[in-house]
Design an enzyme around this catalytic site. Structure first.
Site, PDB file in Angstrom:
ATOM      1  N   ARG A   9       0.859  -1.182   0.000  1.00 49.07           N
ATOM      2  CA  ARG A   9       0.000   0.000   0.000  1.00 49.07           C
ATOM      3  C   ARG A   9       0.896   1.233   0.000  1.00 49.07           C
ATOM      4  O   ARG A   9       2.070   1.178   0.376  1.00 49.07           O
ATOM      5  CB  ARG A   9      -0.910   0.012   1.231  1.00 49.07           C
ATOM      6  CG  ARG A   9      -2.019  -1.013   1.189  1.00 49.07           C
ATOM      7  CD  ARG A   9      -2.735  -1.120   2.527  1.00 49.07           C
ATOM      8  NE  ARG A   9      -3.339   0.154   2.941  1.00 49.07           N
ATOM      9  CZ  ARG A   9      -3.851   0.363   4.150  1.00 49.07           C
ATOM     10  NH1 ARG A   9      -3.805  -0.582   5.075  1.00 49.07           N
ATOM     11  NH2 ARG A   9      -4.401   1.530   4.448  1.00 49.07           N
ATOM     12  N   LYS A  81      -2.662  -7.717  10.881  1.00 48.18           N
ATOM     13  CA  LYS A  81      -3.987  -7.428  11.430  1.00 48.18           C
ATOM     14  C   LYS A  81      -4.952  -6.885  10.377  1.00 48.18           C
ATOM     15  O   LYS A  81      -6.170  -6.955  10.563  1.00 48.18           O
ATOM     16  CB  LYS A  81      -3.874  -6.433  12.594  1.00 48.18           C
ATOM     17  CG  LYS A  81      -3.580  -4.998  12.208  1.00 48.18           C
ATOM     18  CD  LYS A  81      -3.502  -4.097  13.426  1.00 48.18           C
ATOM     19  CE  LYS A  81      -3.292  -2.640  13.036  1.00 48.18           C
ATOM     20  NZ  LYS A  81      -4.454  -2.067  12.332  1.00 48.18           N
ATOM     21  N   ASP A  82      -4.420  -6.347   9.275  1.00 50.29           N
ATOM     22  CA  ASP A  82      -5.272  -5.787   8.227  1.00 50.29           C
ATOM     23  C   ASP A  82      -5.554  -6.757   7.097  1.00 50.29           C
ATOM     24  O   ASP A  82      -6.256  -6.415   6.141  1.00 50.29           O
ATOM     25  CB  ASP A  82      -4.619  -4.521   7.654  1.00 50.29           C
ATOM     26  CG  ASP A  82      -4.560  -3.385   8.664  1.00 50.29           C
ATOM     27  OD1 ASP A  82      -5.422  -3.354   9.563  1.00 50.29           O
ATOM     28  OD2 ASP A  82      -3.658  -2.536   8.548  1.00 50.29           O
ATOM     29  N   ARG A 138     -13.846  -3.415  17.677  1.00 45.56           N
ATOM     30  CA  ARG A 138     -13.136  -4.121  18.751  1.00 45.56           C
ATOM     31  C   ARG A 138     -12.634  -3.136  19.802  1.00 45.56           C
ATOM     32  O   ARG A 138     -12.819  -3.342  21.011  1.00 45.56           O
ATOM     33  CB  ARG A 138     -11.954  -4.889  18.155  1.00 45.56           C
ATOM     34  CG  ARG A 138     -10.990  -5.468  19.189  1.00 45.56           C
ATOM     35  CD  ARG A 138      -9.732  -6.014  18.524  1.00 45.56           C
ATOM     36  NE  ARG A 138      -8.935  -4.981  17.890  1.00 45.56           N
ATOM     37  CZ  ARG A 138      -8.047  -4.225  18.536  1.00 45.56           C
ATOM     38  NH1 ARG A 138      -7.876  -4.365  19.825  1.00 45.56           N
ATOM     39  NH2 ARG A 138      -7.344  -3.316  17.887  1.00 45.56           N
ATOM     40  N   ARG A 139     -12.006  -2.054  19.352  1.00 44.76           N
ATOM     41  CA  ARG A 139     -11.485  -1.064  20.280  1.00 44.76           C
ATOM     42  C   ARG A 139     -12.601  -0.303  20.974  1.00 44.76           C
ATOM     43  O   ARG A 139     -12.544  -0.049  22.176  1.00 44.76           O
ATOM     44  CB  ARG A 139     -10.565  -0.086  19.532  1.00 44.76           C
ATOM     45  CG  ARG A 139      -9.216  -0.683  19.131  1.00 44.76           C
ATOM     46  CD  ARG A 139      -8.442   0.269  18.245  1.00 44.76           C
ATOM     47  NE  ARG A 139      -7.100  -0.232  17.934  1.00 44.76           N
ATOM     48  CZ  ARG A 139      -6.427   0.079  16.839  1.00 44.76           C
ATOM     49  NH1 ARG A 139      -6.979   0.885  15.933  1.00 44.76           N
ATOM     50  NH2 ARG A 139      -5.212  -0.403  16.644  1.00 44.76           N
ATOM     51  N   ARG A 156     -11.195   7.848   9.958  1.00 44.49           N
ATOM     52  CA  ARG A 156     -10.553   7.082   8.898  1.00 44.49           C
ATOM     53  C   ARG A 156      -9.345   7.830   8.387  1.00 44.49           C
ATOM     54  O   ARG A 156      -9.135   8.990   8.685  1.00 44.49           O
ATOM     55  CB  ARG A 156     -11.539   6.830   7.743  1.00 44.49           C
ATOM     56  CG  ARG A 156     -12.682   5.879   8.058  1.00 44.49           C
ATOM     57  CD  ARG A 156     -12.246   4.416   8.141  1.00 44.49           C
ATOM     58  NE  ARG A 156     -11.389   4.030   7.028  1.00 44.49           N
ATOM     59  CZ  ARG A 156     -11.818   3.728   5.802  1.00 44.49           C
ATOM     60  NH1 ARG A 156     -13.113   3.766   5.530  1.00 44.49           N
ATOM     61  NH2 ARG A 156     -10.965   3.369   4.858  1.00 44.49           N
ATOM     62  N   VAL A 159      -2.243   6.914   9.317  1.00 47.17           N
ATOM     63  CA  VAL A 159      -1.853   7.386  10.640  1.00 47.17           C
ATOM     64  C   VAL A 159      -1.599   8.887  10.651  1.00 47.17           C
ATOM     65  O   VAL A 159      -2.074   9.607  11.543  1.00 47.17           O
ATOM     66  CB  VAL A 159      -0.601   6.628  11.139  1.00 47.17           C
ATOM     67  CG1 VAL A 159      -0.075   7.251  12.439  1.00 47.17           C
ATOM     68  CG2 VAL A 159      -0.931   5.158  11.364  1.00 47.17           C
ATOM     69  N   ARG A 162      -4.809  10.869  10.486  1.00 47.04           N
ATOM     70  CA  ARG A 162      -5.524  10.841  11.767  1.00 47.04           C
ATOM     71  C   ARG A 162      -4.863  11.760  12.786  1.00 47.04           C
ATOM     72  O   ARG A 162      -5.539  12.463  13.549  1.00 47.04           O
ATOM     73  CB  ARG A 162      -5.590   9.407  12.294  1.00 47.04           C
ATOM     74  CG  ARG A 162      -6.383   8.471  11.411  1.00 47.04           C
ATOM     75  CD  ARG A 162      -6.551   7.096  12.037  1.00 47.04           C
ATOM     76  NE  ARG A 162      -7.076   6.141  11.082  1.00 47.04           N
ATOM     77  CZ  ARG A 162      -7.632   4.974  11.410  1.00 47.04           C
ATOM     78  NH1 ARG A 162      -7.711   4.618  12.671  1.00 47.04           N
ATOM     79  NH2 ARG A 162      -8.081   4.166  10.484  1.00 47.04           N
ATOM     80  N   CYS A 247     -15.914  -9.579  10.372  1.00 46.93           N
ATOM     81  CA  CYS A 247     -16.165  -8.414   9.518  1.00 46.93           C
ATOM     82  C   CYS A 247     -17.268  -7.508  10.063  1.00 46.93           C
ATOM     83  O   CYS A 247     -17.267  -6.316   9.804  1.00 46.93           O
ATOM     84  CB  CYS A 247     -16.533  -8.866   8.106  1.00 46.93           C
ATOM     85  SG  CYS A 247     -15.140  -9.622   7.226  1.00 46.93           S
TER      86      CYS A 247
END
Length: 308
Positions: A9, A81-82, A138-139, A156, A159, A162, A247
């Site tokens: 990515r 994790k992604d 989850r968080r 969204r 990093v 954000r 999901c």
């Protein structure tokens, strides 16, 4: 001289992870050169809606999978994790990095000093007019058990995007993976690392994974692959996969490796179908039943959650 084309990515974090992978490969075999091939994914372009509404984690790998299958790149590198829990059999996962910090972290706006005398993080979050930025179900669910009564809103973007929103005052704090911040050289932004008992991590958090084409020469993977991380990641991913990939409902999984047996100790979390009840479970898994045992634990935890 062999050139390894690495699909990744285009975000700063993804590029940093791909560079870590490349350095590891070249250090182990100087006859290999690596070339990064940045690819912008659908998930990177759609930033105005939660992932659960637009296709889940698969949006971050679709274009990478296509490029790998087409032979345009030789390997793709991901945050474990992604990565979706189900991957194409023709694109196997061939290497798992040594795990870095698996914990989630609280990040505060620039200028807010969590180490100042008398600073109370929980009071700051509760009293702030701005919400905590967090898109992960989850968080969000587990945060209520750490800082009760804190308002949370989705955020969204990569990093750095954000962090810019945080520093502009749109949010009082962010929840991000500690490992990602460290890989970007931003560890100083972390105000508090949440223990795995406070917030169980996402499956594979802290691990980088490499994916190749079935039948291709992936001998380079041996220098990058960490057997203990592989065992933990396979257990965690099997747990989540048994819950339909996580999901649409919050789930988490975290394993620790037992070097004496080759097995793992796995803890998993799942929320009920109506998201009003959360259940946790733990199990010791032998080296020969890591994935099947993880799937069995998932069935137990889901049953416990739905019983309330």
């Amino acid at each position: 001289m062999t050139t390894l084309r690495i699909g990744t990515r285009a975000s700063a974090l993804a590029l940093a992870q791909a560079q870590l992978f490349a350095r590891s490969v070249v250090t182990a075999d100087p006859s290999i050169t690596c070339r990064l091939v940045p690819i912008t994914t659908t998930g990177d372009r759609i930033l105005d809606r939660p992932l659960t509404e637009v296709g889940g984690k698969g949006l971050f790998v679709r274009e990478l999978d296509r490029a790998l299958a087409a032979g345009e790149v030789d390997v793709t590198v991901h945050s474990c994790k992604d990565l979706p829990m189900d991957t194409p059999a023709v694109l196997p996962l061939v290497a798992f990095s040594a795990r870095e910090d698996p914990r989630d972290a609280v990040v505060l706006p620039a200028g807010v000093d969590a180490t100042a005398p008398g600073f109370d993080l929980e009071a700051y979050l509760r009293e702030s007019e701005a919400p905590v930025g967090c898109s992960s179900q989850r968080r969000q669910l587990q945060l209520a058990g750490v800082f009760g009564g804190v308002r949370v809103e989705s955020v969204r973007g990569n990093v750095n995007t954000r962090l810019a929103k945080l520093d502009a005052g749109e949010y009082s704090a962010l929840l991000l993976a500690a490992a990602g911040l460290e890989r970007l050289g931003l560890a100083e932004r972390i105000a508090r690392r949440l223990s795995v008992s406070e917030m169980l991590p996402a499956a594979g958090q802290g691990i980088i994974v490499a994916q190749a084409r079935l039948g291709s020469d992936a001998s380079w993977a041996q220098s990058f692959d960490c057997p203990s991380s592989r065992a933990c990641a396979l257990a965690e991913r099997a747990f989540v996969r048994a819950l339909d990939g996580g999901c649409t409902k919050p789930c988490a999984a975290y394993a620790t490796y037992d070097a004496s047996t080759g097995g793992v100790a796995l803890t998993g979390m799942y929320a009920s179908d109506d998201a009003t009840s959360v259940a946790y479970g733990a199990r010791e898994l032998g080296a020969d039943d890591i994935e099947s045992g993880a799937a069995a634990l998932a069935v137990e935890v889901r049953s416990d959650a739905n019983r309330g």
